[in-house]
Structures are given as structure tokens and as C-alpha cells.
Motif scaffolding. Structure first.
Motif, PDB file in Angstrom:
ATOM      1  N   GLN A 675       5.457  -5.895  -4.420  1.00  0.00           N
ATOM      2  CA  GLN A 675       4.574  -4.740  -4.225  1.00  0.00           C
ATOM      3  C   GLN A 675       3.425  -4.770  -5.235  1.00  0.00           C
ATOM      4  O   GLN A 675       2.274  -4.456  -4.892  1.00  0.00           O
ATOM      5  CB  GLN A 675       5.370  -3.443  -4.383  1.00  0.00           C
ATOM      6  CG  GLN A 675       6.349  -3.151  -3.254  1.00  0.00           C
ATOM      7  CD  GLN A 675       7.211  -1.940  -3.570  1.00  0.00           C
ATOM      8  OE1 GLN A 675       8.046  -1.981  -4.477  1.00  0.00           O
ATOM      9  NE2 GLN A 675       7.002  -0.864  -2.852  1.00  0.00           N
ATOM     10  N   ALA A 679      -0.606  -4.959  -4.393  1.00  0.00           N
ATOM     11  CA  ALA A 679      -1.565  -3.982  -4.917  1.00  0.00           C
ATOM     12  C   ALA A 679      -2.694  -4.686  -5.663  1.00  0.00           C
ATOM     13  O   ALA A 679      -3.862  -4.275  -5.576  1.00  0.00           O
ATOM     14  CB  ALA A 679      -0.853  -2.989  -5.824  1.00  0.00           C
ATOM     15  N   SER A 682      -5.189  -5.845  -3.198  1.00  0.00           N
ATOM     16  CA  SER A 682      -6.038  -4.737  -2.751  1.00  0.00           C
ATOM     17  C   SER A 682      -7.137  -4.460  -3.766  1.00  0.00           C
ATOM     18  O   SER A 682      -8.292  -4.191  -3.401  1.00  0.00           O
ATOM     19  CB  SER A 682      -5.185  -3.480  -2.537  1.00  0.00           C
ATOM     20  OG  SER A 682      -4.257  -3.658  -1.486  1.00  0.00           O
ATOM     21  N   ALA A 689      -8.226   2.628  -3.558  1.00  0.00           N
ATOM     22  CA  ALA A 689      -7.271   3.605  -3.026  1.00  0.00           C
ATOM     23  C   ALA A 689      -5.981   2.913  -2.604  1.00  0.00           C
ATOM     24  O   ALA A 689      -4.873   3.382  -2.896  1.00  0.00           O
ATOM     25  CB  ALA A 689      -7.886   4.354  -1.847  1.00  0.00           C
ATOM     26  N   ALA A 690      -6.109   1.768  -1.906  1.00  0.00           N
ATOM     27  CA  ALA A 690      -4.911   1.032  -1.477  1.00  0.00           C
ATOM     28  C   ALA A 690      -4.154   0.477  -2.680  1.00  0.00           C
ATOM     29  O   ALA A 690      -2.914   0.484  -2.702  1.00  0.00           O
ATOM     30  CB  ALA A 690      -5.303  -0.099  -0.530  1.00  0.00           C
ATOM     31  N   ARG A 692      -4.096   1.746  -5.713  1.00  0.00           N
ATOM     32  CA  ARG A 692      -3.408   2.873  -6.350  1.00  0.00           C
ATOM     33  C   ARG A 692      -2.143   3.249  -5.584  1.00  0.00           C
ATOM     34  O   ARG A 692      -1.077   3.455  -6.185  1.00  0.00           O
ATOM     35  CB  ARG A 692      -4.353   4.058  -6.471  1.00  0.00           C
ATOM     36  CG  ARG A 692      -3.683   5.303  -7.063  1.00  0.00           C
ATOM     37  CD  ARG A 692      -4.616   6.489  -7.091  1.00  0.00           C
ATOM     38  NE  ARG A 692      -5.522   6.433  -8.231  1.00  0.00           N
ATOM     39  CZ  ARG A 692      -5.213   6.881  -9.456  1.00  0.00           C
ATOM     40  NH1 ARG A 692      -4.016   7.397  -9.695  1.00  0.00           N
ATOM     41  NH2 ARG A 692      -6.084   6.819 -10.424  1.00  0.00           N
ATOM     42  N   ARG A 693      -2.233   3.336  -4.256  1.00  0.00           N
ATOM     43  CA  ARG A 693      -1.055   3.698  -3.447  1.00  0.00           C
ATOM     44  C   ARG A 693       0.063   2.679  -3.654  1.00  0.00           C
ATOM     45  O   ARG A 693       1.235   3.040  -3.796  1.00  0.00           O
ATOM     46  CB  ARG A 693      -1.434   3.776  -1.972  1.00  0.00           C
ATOM     47  CG  ARG A 693      -2.203   5.014  -1.580  1.00  0.00           C
ATOM     48  CD  ARG A 693      -2.201   5.200  -0.061  1.00  0.00           C
ATOM     49  NE  ARG A 693      -2.738   4.026   0.632  1.00  0.00           N
ATOM     50  CZ  ARG A 693      -4.030   3.833   0.906  1.00  0.00           C
ATOM     51  NH1 ARG A 693      -4.926   4.755   0.532  1.00  0.00           N
ATOM     52  NH2 ARG A 693      -4.445   2.755   1.544  1.00  0.00           N
ATOM     53  N   GLY A 694      -0.305   1.395  -3.634  1.00  0.00           N
ATOM     54  CA  GLY A 694       0.717   0.355  -3.794  1.00  0.00           C
ATOM     55  C   GLY A 694       1.414   0.432  -5.136  1.00  0.00           C
ATOM     56  O   GLY A 694       2.645   0.317  -5.229  1.00  0.00           O
ATOM     57  N   GLU A 696       1.587   3.087  -7.154  1.00  0.00           N
ATOM     58  CA  GLU A 696       2.349   4.334  -7.264  1.00  0.00           C
ATOM     59  C   GLU A 696       3.689   4.216  -6.546  1.00  0.00           C
ATOM     60  O   GLU A 696       4.712   4.710  -7.030  1.00  0.00           O
ATOM     61  CB  GLU A 696       1.533   5.500  -6.708  1.00  0.00           C
ATOM     62  CG  GLU A 696       0.395   5.928  -7.642  1.00  0.00           C
ATOM     63  CD  GLU A 696      -0.466   7.025  -7.062  1.00  0.00           C
ATOM     64  OE1 GLU A 696      -0.411   7.239  -5.821  1.00  0.00           O
ATOM     65  OE2 GLU A 696      -1.220   7.661  -7.833  1.00  0.00           O
ATOM     66  N   GLU A 697       3.683   3.539  -5.388  1.00  0.00           N
ATOM     67  CA  GLU A 697       4.947   3.299  -4.675  1.00  0.00           C
ATOM     68  C   GLU A 697       5.854   2.388  -5.507  1.00  0.00           C
ATOM     69  O   GLU A 697       7.063   2.623  -5.622  1.00  0.00           O
ATOM     70  CB  GLU A 697       4.655   2.666  -3.317  1.00  0.00           C
ATOM     71  CG  GLU A 697       5.915   2.388  -2.493  1.00  0.00           C
ATOM     72  CD  GLU A 697       5.612   1.704  -1.168  1.00  0.00           C
ATOM     73  OE1 GLU A 697       6.561   1.206  -0.534  1.00  0.00           O
ATOM     74  OE2 GLU A 697       4.415   1.654  -0.776  1.00  0.00           O
TER      75      GLU A 697
END
Length: 888
Positions: A675, A679, A682, A689-690, A692-694, A696-697
Motif C-alpha cells: 500500500q 501511494a 500516486s 489526494a490519492a 494521502r488516501r493510500g 491514511e489507509e
């Protein structure tokens, strides 16, 4: 005539009846078992506290400071019997409920802290695993809501949860304990007392130092006690970050010794002869208690109306001993002494059934034991009678019955004081001792937990004492394997070393395996010189037994160590030799591993084409074998290589495939790593944004499994994203937390990266001196660790810092800025890392433009533009070039 054991009628000239003969226990021992011993003391020997007022005052002052929030670290050092435990007891009595006391003695890692935690959470001997886990979870949640990983790590430490497969589990556990005790103390000052620290392992002492430093600002007093031998085993004890207050206990003064003896005897006058004897010797409190016991057992002191009375005539008729323990043993009936001697072979602690086994086992004439009928007739008489004797010995303070046994279902005792055990054990005949150690080893092996880590170490100790060295080595190795699986590295090293020391000459295969295992643990903990030494011994032995496959393993291990040390030339040399031997030995799995290792070294050396070829060949072999974790590892390396070469789509596909395989293999930590890589891709594509989402997950998943190294890595990346988005407060919070975790985990790569990012944050905020300091620290860490990519990043960051302060004559230096940029760019050019090279060229080019070097700046920016285009990364370099050329 009557049986000397049970009193039943027997024929003339016969000592034992048929029932007692079944067990064939020595007659003297059985006679003692049934007898009431003269000299038992119904009056307690517990006087008031005398003679340690100054030391108590020092201890109380440390407690008062701790209560005020300064924390405290105190060690009470003294020989056995000098009053360490009593002194700590006085403080506990004054401090109240928030005191937790435990002995640190035992082979279980961190056993003292395990006992402290069980006391803190109210876990009793009758609690099963589920109940214990529930109490830990509830106790942690009460002071640290939402930190389930802390409860999980504490449960694992207390052995009420499955061991965690994580090489950083020790560091994570240290952090969890610091967080818990710190939060717990916020609800009220605490005293954590660890007695017998001299009998603890290195793991426990390391944790003591860590907590002493980590809780220095919490209302916690960490109080330890031990014999001077503590400093023999741990010479650096107390030399950590926290300041240690050491309290030394020596002999009592003659006046205090006489006063204490008078108090023990009920407060009356001490006869002159006894007073002179006491004043003439350097007396400890325990010696005075022992002297009183001797006088009671010799009938010179007798109970009278709830206190004691001195029989002057009897006192005058007996010699006053210098070695009181020896004289007490001399007065003891032979049977009682036999029981104590057998118990002493078990160790300072022992179990009722182990003593019964020592009485029964040597007496059997049939190797398969007595007939069942005889056993039914005999019943449990020996166990009951041994229990009675031990009860009487406890009344005279030879032994103490423990409330909770380390072996479920057993009645456990310990010798009341270490010197009593030493005195009894020292008198055991050597031949008998070896035979008894073998019986105890067999008794422990047959327990339900006999194959577990701690039991195997103890069994190994007894087999070693019995002279069965190969069997002892096997037990030590099994215990070492268990410790290694739990990433208890120091303990694993100690156990493997003991196994090697036990092996007899000629045990070549066993030595090869042990040197391999020992070297692997040294490698894991970063002790590379010791690791190389272990693998070299392994390699030498493989030549003796002509084993190509094992020689290849040794060479492969040495190559990996040299790679970690940063010597890529030697790494390739050793891995190349391993590759050839694996091929000659037709070891396909080893051959694939060597190819992958060589590929990784070539990748680090910037030889990307060769690296890719090797890793792809390894991947094909691993796919044929169907090993999902190994396949995922090769895919992950290929993905990172493809990313650095600018093939972002290919890199993304590799990491997505690796992620899928790792999830199928239930490799949760590996999945989080994938993961993280996705990220990063990305981010390279400019999709913040992608990215950050990756991350954070990934952070949420890392927190769920308590994977602190991965948490630290992802926090650092989230900090960088926040910085690029102008969210400086979030960036600082993320980066400082990552830096703290990296420091606690001793992760030098992450330490360098966090320092560099924090430096750039300070630069953004206008604090140039602090920015220079942090970026210089990042460079220092990276250079010491041999991390060339991190060296390059730190150099580029220093270039930015110096470039930003060029107009400050006191601080700016154009030459320095350009030198840092040039050196950073050159490293990434050598490595072939196109992504970082493009970034460095862009920053260097902009700097030259700002300094008026338009041709130089244009050339660097054009090269950066070309690389970014190959990478498929959007960049504003083209706009800058057009501005230079005056184009719209």
C-alpha cells in the motif's frame, strides 16, 4: 517392631512395612517425614524497623520527588540479608495502594515486569487466558482509550496472547509499556518495585533503563534491588539517560545490631556473652535472624507466654557459631536435610512433586516401576509426608510456599533466602547431584508445558548439570528457536551460545545449524561483525563435511550482511559464490534466493538492467515453486526498480500484484508495505489526494496490527504530503511522531528522512538555522548508515537551505549551496535513480537561474524536463524554460 515410616507392625529386624517398601525410600528420610521436629518456633520473629533510617530517608525523598512529577530511579544494593526487601517494604507501607512489587528472578524474559503487570491488572492464579486477556484489555482501555495495540502487546508479553511475528516486537513492547505506565500514573503516583534484579536477564535490565528514561517526567518511582553481583552481570547498570540514585546497604553498626537482636528476642536485655558475640562480627539483619533461629533450634531460646525467654544455662553450654547456617544444618535431622538437598537440586525454587520424584525414582528395582497393586496400596503417602516436612521447614524459615506456581497444578516453594539454597546445594554429593539433575530434567519434560521455551531452557540446564551435554544443547537450541520466533533476540543469542558450548566434539551438523541461527539473530539486531564471524564458522564447518548447499547458505548470508554494511563489491562477491554453489547442489530454492539477492545489490549499485534480469529470473523460479511470499518480494523489488526507472505503470502493476499475493498469504505487514509503494506512485504522478488516501489507509492498517516501523514510515510520508500542501501544523505533528518512533526503533533510514523533512519544514517557516541543523543531522545519519540514496536527498535539502539564505551575508554561501546540489545530483546519477535525479536537476537548475547563470540553469532544467517526460510526470520545468527564452 513397627515400621519406621508409618508405625504399622512389621516382623523383627524389618524397618519398613510392605507399603513403604514399595517406594524404597531411605529409612532415615521416612522416619524424619513422620516425626515432629523439636525447635519449631510458634512465635514470629518480626521486630520493628531498626538501623536503616538514613537510607529510608533517601528513599522517601526520592518518592516525594516522583510524586511531584519528576520521576525517580533508585537501586538498593546489598548482600543477601542486609535488609533490602525490608527497606522497600517500609516505603511501600508509606506509599499506599499504588505500589506494585515483584521479583525479577527467573528465566522468562521480562518476568519481573510480567509479575508487576499481573498484579496491576489483578490477574490471579485461577484466571484462564481469556479472563487474563479481558482484564488487560479493560485495564489498558481505562487509561489509554482506543490503543488496542498496547493491550495486545502487553498480553503477548504476559503470554496470554499468540506471539507476534515482528522483528521489532521488543521495541514495540517497550514503547507500549512506557505509554501505559505513563498514562496510568496520570491517575495517581506509582511505585514499581523489582526485587532480585541481579538474577534477571539482560532483557529486563534493558527495559528498566528504557522505562527509567521514558518515565522521567511522570509521577513514577522505579525502585530496584539486587546484590552487588548485579554490576558483575551488567557493568553499565544505571549509566543510561536517567539518573540513578544508588543506596548501598552494608553491615549494621554494632549498636544497631545489638538493638535489633534485642527486638527480635522480644525487647529484653541481651546477655553479655551474646552481646559481645554480635558486636564482634559485621552483622546483617538476616544473620541476626539466623542466629536467633539457631538458638531456638538449639533450645537456648524458648517460647514463653507469646514471647521468648533465654535459657542462660543452655546458652552458656553451646558454642556461638560464626557460620550460623552451617550450624543449623548440622542440628537438622538427616531425613529433613535429605529433603532439602533434593529440593536444592531443582534450584532456588522447587516443586513438591519434583522432590517426590527424586525420592521415588532412585529406589525402583524394576525399570518399569512397581506393580500397580503396590502403587495402589502405597497411594500418595510420600507426597503427603514431604508436604508436612516442607511445612515445618517453612515454619523455621528454611523455605517459603509460593501462592502461585510457575507450573500450573504444582505446589511451588523457594528457599527463604539465597544463601540457604547455596549452603544446602553446596553440601550435595557430586555423584548424587548428577543423578538427581537427570531426574528433575525428566520430571520437567513430562509436564504439559515441558516443550515450551522456558521449560526447555531449564531442562537443558539440568541435563548440562547431569553431564548429558548433547541433550542439553538440543534443549537450549529449542528454547533459542522459540525466543527467536518471538524476536527476543538477546535471549536467543544467549541460548544458542549455551547450546554451542555444550556440544561435544564431532557434533558437526549441529554446530553448523547453530552458527547459522546465531548469525541470523546477530544480523537481525544489526550486529554485523558478530554475524559475519558466526557465518564464517559455519562456512568453515561446511568444508569439513563437504556440504555445498550449506556452504552456499553461509556465503549467501555473508553477502546479505555486506550489502547491509554498504560494501556492494563484497556483497556481490559472496552472493556470486553462493549462486554457483546452489546451482551445483541443484538447490532451486536457494538458487532463486541468490538471484534475487544479487538483483537487489545490483539495483543499489545503479546497475538497473542487470538487476532487472536477475530479479526476473528469480521471479520465474519462484512462480514455478508457487511460494506466494517470495513471489511478492520479487515483484515488490521489480516495482521499486521500475518506479526509479520511470516506468510508473509497470511499477504500479507489480505492486498491485504483490499486494494481492500478500493478502492471499495473510501477510498483513507485507500488504501495508505494498500500500505504501502504491501511494508513492500516486505521489510521483502528482495525485496528492490519492497518495494521502493510500497512506491514511496504510496507517490505519498498521495501527490495527501494531506495526510500529510501518506506522513510522507512513507517518513520515503523510508529513511530506502535508508539507507540500502547505499544512505546516499537520506536517510537524506527523513528522515529529515519525521521528520519535524511528528513534525508539533505531531505524536510521527513517531517522534521516524525518530529520530532512523537518528541516525543510523549518525552512518553509523561515527558521533557516534550525533547518540547516536538521538537514545536516539527516546527512550525518545517512552517511554513518551507508544509505546513499538518503545521503543524496540530504545533500539536495542542504543545497536548498543554503540557497535560501544566500542574501544573508552572515549565513549564506553560494559555493556551499552549489556544492551540495552538485554532490546530490551526482549520487542519483550514479545510482541511476531517474526520479530523484530529475528532481535534483530541477532544483539545481532553478538555483543557477537565481544566481544569474542562465546557460547553466537552462541546461540542467532541459535535462530534468527530458527525464520527467520519460517518467510520465507532470512538471512545471517546461514553463520555466519558456520564461527563460521569453516565449509565451
Amino acid at each position: 517392631m513397627r515400621c519406621v515410616s508409618c508405625g504399622q507392625p512389621v516382623p523383627e529386624g524389618v524397618e519398613l512395612c510392605a507399603t513403604c517398601t514399595t517406594e524404597r525410600i531411605p529409612a532415615a528420610t521416612l522416619a524424619s517425614l513422620a516425626a515432629d521436629v523439636m525447635g519449631d518456633a510458634p512465635v514470629e520473629l518480626r521486630p520493628r524497623f531498626i538501623g536503616r533510617e538514613a537510607q529510608l530517608q533517601t528513599l522517601v525523598e526520592a518518592w516525594e520527588r516522583a510524586r511531584g512529577g519528576e520521576g525517580g530511579f533508585v537501586a538498593i544494593i546489598g548482600d543477601p540479608g542486609t535488609g533490602k526487601t525490608r527497606l522497600m517494604g517500609e516505603l511501600v507501607r508509606r506509599a499506599g495502594e499504588r505500589c506494585f512489587v515483584a521479583s525479577a528472578a527467573g528465566s522468562l524474559p521480562y518476568v519481573g515486569f510480567v509479575r508487576l503487570l499481573r498484579a496491576r491488572f489483578g490477574i490471579g492464579a485461577g484466571d484462564d487466558i481469556d479472563a487474563a486477556r479481558a482484564k488487560i484489555a479493560a485495564g489498558v482501555a481505562a487509561v489509554l482509550p482506543g490503543r488496542a495495540e498496547v493491550a495486545e502487546l502487553i498480553a503477548q508479553l504476559c503470554q496470554v496472547a499468540e506471539p507476534l511475528s515482528d522483528q521489532h516486537v521488543e521495541a514495540r513492547t517497550f514503547i507500549a509499556l512506557k505509554r501505559f505506565f505513563g498514562a496510568d500514573a496520570a491517575g495517581g503516583p506509582m511505585v514499581l518495585v523489582l526485587d532480585d534484579l541481579d538474577q534477571a536477564g539482560a532483557e529486563t535490565v534493558n527495559l528498566v533503563h528504557y522505562l527509567a528514561a521514558g518515565l522521567a517526567a511522570a509521577p513514577v518511582l522505579l525502585l530496584c534491588a539486587g546484590r552487588p553481583a548485579l554490576y558483575d552481570g551488567h557493568p553499565a547498570f544505571g549509566d543510561g539517560e536517567a539518573s540513578l540514585t544508588r543506596i548501598d546497604l552494608g553491615p549494621l553498626s554494632p549498636a544497631d545490631a545489638e538493638a535489633l537482636l534485642g527486638a527480635i528476642l522480644g525487647g529484653g536485655d541481651v546477655p553479655a556473652r551474646l552481646s559481645l558475640h554480635v558486636r564482634a562480627l559485621a552483622q546483617s539483619p538476616l544473620h541476626l535472624f539466623e542466629l536467633t533461629r539457631f538458638l531456638v533450634e538449639a533450645r537456648a531460646v524458648v517460647p514463653a507466654d507469646g514471647t521468648w525467654r533465654i535459657d542462660d544455662a543452655r546458652l552458656g553450654a553451646i558454642p556461638l557459631p560464626g557460620d550460623v547456617t552451617a550450624e543449623r544444618l548440622a542440628l537438622m535431622p538427616a531425613g529433613e536435610r535429605d529433603i532439602l538437598e533434593k529440593a536444592s537440586v531443582c534450584g532456588e525454587t522447587f516443586w513438591l512433586d519434583a522432590v517426590v520424584a527424586l525420592l521415588r525414582a532412585p529406589s525402583q528395582t524394576d525399570p518399569d516401576g512397581p506393580p500397580l497393586g503396590d502403587i495402589a496400596t502405597a497411594g500418595d503417602r510420600t507426597r503427603a509426608e514431604v508436604s508436612q516436612v516442607l511445612g515445618r521447614l517453612a515454619g523455621r524459615e528454611w523455605v517459603v510456599r509460593l501462592g502461585e506456581s510457575s507450573i500450573p497444578g504444582e505446589t511451588e516453594y523457594r528457599f527463604a533466602y539465597p544463601h540457604l539454597w547455596e549452603a544446602v546445594a553446596g553440601g550435595v554429593d557430586e555423584r548424587a547431584r548428577r543423578a538427581w539433575h537427570r531426574v528433575v530434567a525428566q520430571w520437567l519434560e513430562l509436564r504439559p508445558e515441558g516443550r515450551q521455551e522456558e521449560e526447555q531452557e531449564e531442562i537443558g540446564r539440568h541435563l548440562e548439570q547431569a553431564g548429558d551435554r548433547d541433550a542439553a544443547a538440543a534443549c537450549y537450541r529449542r528454547a533459542g528457536d522459540a525466543a527467536r520466533a518471538r524476536f527476543m533476540n538477546e535471549k536467543a543469542i544467549r541460548l544458542y551460545a549455551r547450546a554451542l558450548a555444550c556440544l561435544r566434539e564431532g557434533s558437526l551438523a549441529a554446530r553448523i545449524h547453530l552458527w547459522h541461527d546465531l548469525g541470523s539473530v546477530f544480523e537481525l539486531k544489526g550486529d554485523f561483525e558478530e554475524a559475519l564471524g558466526a557465518f564464517e564458522r559455519m562456512l568453515r564447518l561446511t568444508w569439513v563435511v563437504s556440504s555445498r548447499s550449506k556452504a552456499a547458505v553461509a556465503l549467501s548470508k555473508m553477502g546479505r550482511v555486506w550489502r547491509k554494511k554498504g560494501d556492494l563489491r563484497l556483497a556481490l562477491e559472496y552472493l556470486g559464490r553462493a549462486h554457483d554453489l546452489f546451482e551445483k547442489a541443484s538447490d532451486q530454492r536457494g538458487f532463486a534466493g541468490a538471484l534475487d539477492d544479487i538483483g537487489q545489490v545490483l539495483y543499489l549499485a545503479g546497475r538497473y538492467d542487470e538487476a532487472e534480469a536477475k530479479i526476473r529470473q528469480a521471479l520465474r523460479l519462484r512462480e514455478q515453486a508457487g511460494e506466494k511470499r517470495s513471489i511478492a518480494q520479487s515483484l515488490s523489488t521489480l516495482g521499486s526498480l521500475a518506479k526509479d526507472r520511470g516506468r510508473l505503470s509497470e511499477a504500479e502493476a507489480c505492486h498491485r500484484n504483490a499486494l494481492e499475493l500478500r493478502r492471499e498469504a495473510r501477510d498483513r505487514a507485507g500488504a501495508i508495505t505494498s500500500q505504501h509503494h502504491l501511494a508513492s506512485i500516486s505521489l510521483e504522478k502528482g495525485d496528492l489526494a490519492a497518495a494521502r488516501r493510500g497512506w491514511e489507509e496504510a496507517l490505519a492498517d498498521a495501527e490495527r496490527i501494531g506495526a510500529l516501523p510501518l506506522q513510522a514510515l507512513v507517518l513520515a510520508k503523510l508529513g511530506e504530503v502535508a508539507l507540500s500542501q502547505g499544512k505546516t501544523e499537520e506536517a510537524r505533528r506527523r513528522l515529529e511522531e515519525a521521528s520519535t518512533l524511528a528513534r525508539e526503533l533505531d531505524d536510521r533510514r527513517l531517522l534521516s528522512e524525518s530529520a530532512r523533512s523537518l528541516g525543510l519544514l523549518e525552512l518553509e517557516l523561515g527558521n533557516a538555522p534550525r533547518a540547516r541543523e536538521l538537514c545536516a543531522k539527516a546527512l550525518e545519519i545517512a552517511e554513518m548508515a551507508g544509505l546513499r540514496d538518503q545521503v543524496g536527498r540530504a545533500l539536495l535539502a542542504l543545497g536548498e537551505v543554503h540557497a535560501a539564505t544566500l542574501f544573508d551575508e552572515a549565513k549564506g554561501d553560494a559555493g556551499l549551496a552549489e556544492d551540495y546540489f552538485r554532490r546530490g545530483v551526482e549520487i542519483f546519477r550514479q545510482l541511476g535513480n531517474h526520479t530523484e535525479l530529475a528532481r535534483g536537476l530541477e532544483r539545481f537548475g532553478r538555483h543557477k537561474l537565481e544566481r544569474g547563470d542562465t546557460p547553466g540553469g537552462r541546461g540542467l532544467l532541459e535535462e530534468a524536463q527530458s527525464l520527467f517526460a520519460k517518467l510520465g510526470v507532470k512538471a512545471e520545468v517546461g514553463k520555466v524554460i519558456r520564461e527563460i527564452e521569453g516565449a509565451p
